[in-house]
Design an enzyme around this catalytic site. Structure first.
Site, short mmCIF file in Angstrom:
data_model
loop_
_atom_site.label_atom_id
_atom_site.label_comp_id
_atom_site.label_asym_id
_atom_site.label_seq_id
_atom_site.Cartn_x
_atom_site.Cartn_y
_atom_site.Cartn_z
CG ASP A 81 -1.97 0.97 1.31
OD1 ASP A 81 -2.41 1.41 0.23
OD2 ASP A 81 -2.43 1.32 2.43
CG HIS A 82 -0.44 4.86 0.09
ND1 HIS A 82 -0.86 5.79 -0.82
CD2 HIS A 82 -1.55 4.50 0.78
CE1 HIS A 82 -2.16 6.01 -0.69
NE2 HIS A 82 -2.61 5.21 0.27
N GLY A 211 -9.06 5.77 0.93
CA GLY A 211 -9.77 6.60 1.91
C GLY A 211 -11.24 6.29 2.00
CB SER A 213 -12.64 4.11 6.75
OG SER A 213 -11.73 3.03 6.84
NE ARG A 259 -4.83 2.40 11.09
CZ ARG A 259 -3.72 3.07 10.86
NH1 ARG A 259 -3.42 4.12 11.57
NH2 ARG A 259 -2.89 2.70 9.90
P1 13P Z 1 -9.09 4.88 5.24
O1 13P Z 1 -8.22 5.77 6.06
O2 13P Z 1 -10.35 5.56 4.82
O3 13P Z 1 -9.36 3.57 5.88
O4 13P Z 1 -8.29 4.58 3.86
C1 13P Z 1 -7.32 3.57 3.83
C2 13P Z 1 -6.50 3.59 2.60
O5 13P Z 1 -6.78 4.26 1.62
C3 13P Z 1 -5.29 2.76 2.60
O6 13P Z 1 -4.51 2.94 1.47
O1 G3H Z 2 -3.29 5.05 3.57
C1 G3H Z 2 -2.73 4.68 4.58
C2 G3H Z 2 -3.17 3.45 5.30
O2 G3H Z 2 -4.30 3.70 6.08
C3 G3H Z 2 -2.02 2.85 6.06
O3 G3H Z 2 -1.73 3.61 7.18
O4 G3H Z 2 0.69 4.10 6.86
O5 G3H Z 2 -0.38 4.31 9.11
O6 G3H Z 2 0.02 2.05 8.09
P1 G3H Z 2 -0.25 3.52 7.85
ZN ZN Z 3 -4.63 4.92 0.69
#
Ligand code: 13P
Ligand code: G3H
Ligand code: ZN
Length: 316
Positions: A81-82, A211, A213, A259
């Site tokens: 992720d990212h 994003g 959630s 979370r």
């Molecule tokens: P949320 O913060 O809305 O759960 O998004 C998570 C996300 O985009 C992880 O890459």
């Molecule tokens: O987009 C970010 C995700 O919610 C992951 O969060 O980098 O704190 O693990 P984190």
């Molecule tokens: Zn994200």
């Protein structure tokens, strides 16, 4: 069974979205697999750079491999992720990740194209799928914080050019969501017209929503009643997941909500059982509650019930 996000998207496109859930520890992994098997849903496990640093990237890999054995029915992708370029290469070379996200969305367009293309070339040579990002969400992710006035929604024409030039397998687009528990501080809503325009320009191409959630108000109220201070927390309307999926959104990222479940369970548990210091007690409650939460999200995403056909299609 670990598969690529591309394989999962081929099954899901236009019908349902895969839940993409972040993991950091054993309890999350156990609850996540249980909830997906209970609801018979294929899914995506997301690992952030923060998660890889929290314990150790090898610990996460070992936990997921163990869960793959314990929950032999599960079908999922393991996704970075990212990622930045260096972490993408580390994941591709590990032979464990089936999918990476290169997030060069904070760079100018031409640089984003060049970085993403380099990652795509390396990833595809190893059979790994690539998610890229164009446009900028608000909120905090990893070490980057984006203020509301710096948010850039994705331009559909630019997205079509970006996909064509980079060869990425899916694209995260900014349509008004933001990371974290405090979304929509202004008067925003989701810009479905962007998704529709991309679908029109590149039919069949999988899109991703970050994003996403929903920040359930009941969770927020219970957390606050048990000593928390999450005033004004707000999320995405989860009844929007399925309409988004019908427009080609194949992956919907949900981390913050998990979370919140953890925080609510632990705050309430220690408030109600001040004598307890065995962390396995709330830990077990959390695993069960998280499994239930995951199953409920999969119903909203439309992925619940699709596991048997994914097994059949992928020969799993
Ligand atoms: P949320 O913060 O809305 O759960 O998004 C998570 C996300 O985009 C992880 O890459
Ligand atoms: O987009 C970010 C995700 O919610 C992951 O969060 O980098 O704190 O693990 P984190
Ligand atoms: Zn994200």
């Amino acid at each position: 069974m670990i598969v690529t996000t591309k394989q999962l998207f081929e099954q899901a496109y236009g019908e349902y979205a895969l839940g993409a859930y972040n993991i950091n520890n054993t309890e999350q992994v156990m609850g996540l697999f249980q909830g997906n098997v209970d609801s018979q849903a294929p899914f995506i496990i997301q690992i952030s750079r923060g998660a890889r640093a929290y314990s150790d990237k090898r610990m996460l890999e070992a936990m997921i491999r163990a869960a793959d054995e314990i929950f032999a029915e599960a079908v999922f992708a393991v996704h970075l992720d990212h990622g930045d370029e260096e972490t993408c290469y580390d994941c591709i070379e590990s032979g464990f990740y089936s999918s990476v996200m290169i997030d060069a969305s904070s760079f100018p367009f031409e640089e984003n194209v060049a970085i993403t293309k380099r990652v795509v070339d390396r990833a595809h040579a190893s059979g790994v799928s690539v998610e890229a990002e164009l446009g900028q969400l608000g909120g905090v992710e990893e070490d980057i914080s984006v203020d509301e006035d710096q948010v850039h929604l994705t331009d559909p024409k630019q997205a079509a050019e970006f996909i064509e030039r980079t060869g990425c397998d899916s694209l995260a687009c900014a349509i008004g969501t933001s990371h974290g528990a405090f979304k929509f501080s202004g008067s925003q809503s989701l810009h479905f017209e962007i998704v529709k325009a991309i679908q029109y320009l590149i039919p069949g191409f999988p899109l991703v929503l970050h994003g996403s959630s929903s920040v359930p108000q009941e969770e927020v109220e219970r957390i606050n009643a048990a000593g928390g201070a999450l005033k004004g927390a707000r999320g995405v309307d989860p009844t929007q997941y399925l309409p988004a999926a019908k427009l080609g959104v194949c992956k919907i990222n949900i981390d913050t909500d998990g979370r919140l479940v953890w925080t609510r369970v632990h705050r309430e548990y220690f408030r109600d059982h001040p004598e307890v210091f065995d962390f396995r007690k709330p830990g077990k409650v959390y695993m069960d509650e998280y499994a239930r939460f995951i199953a409920s999200r999969n119903e909203l995403l439309g992925s619940a019930g699709h596991l048997p056909e994914v097994h059949a299609a992928l020969g799993a």
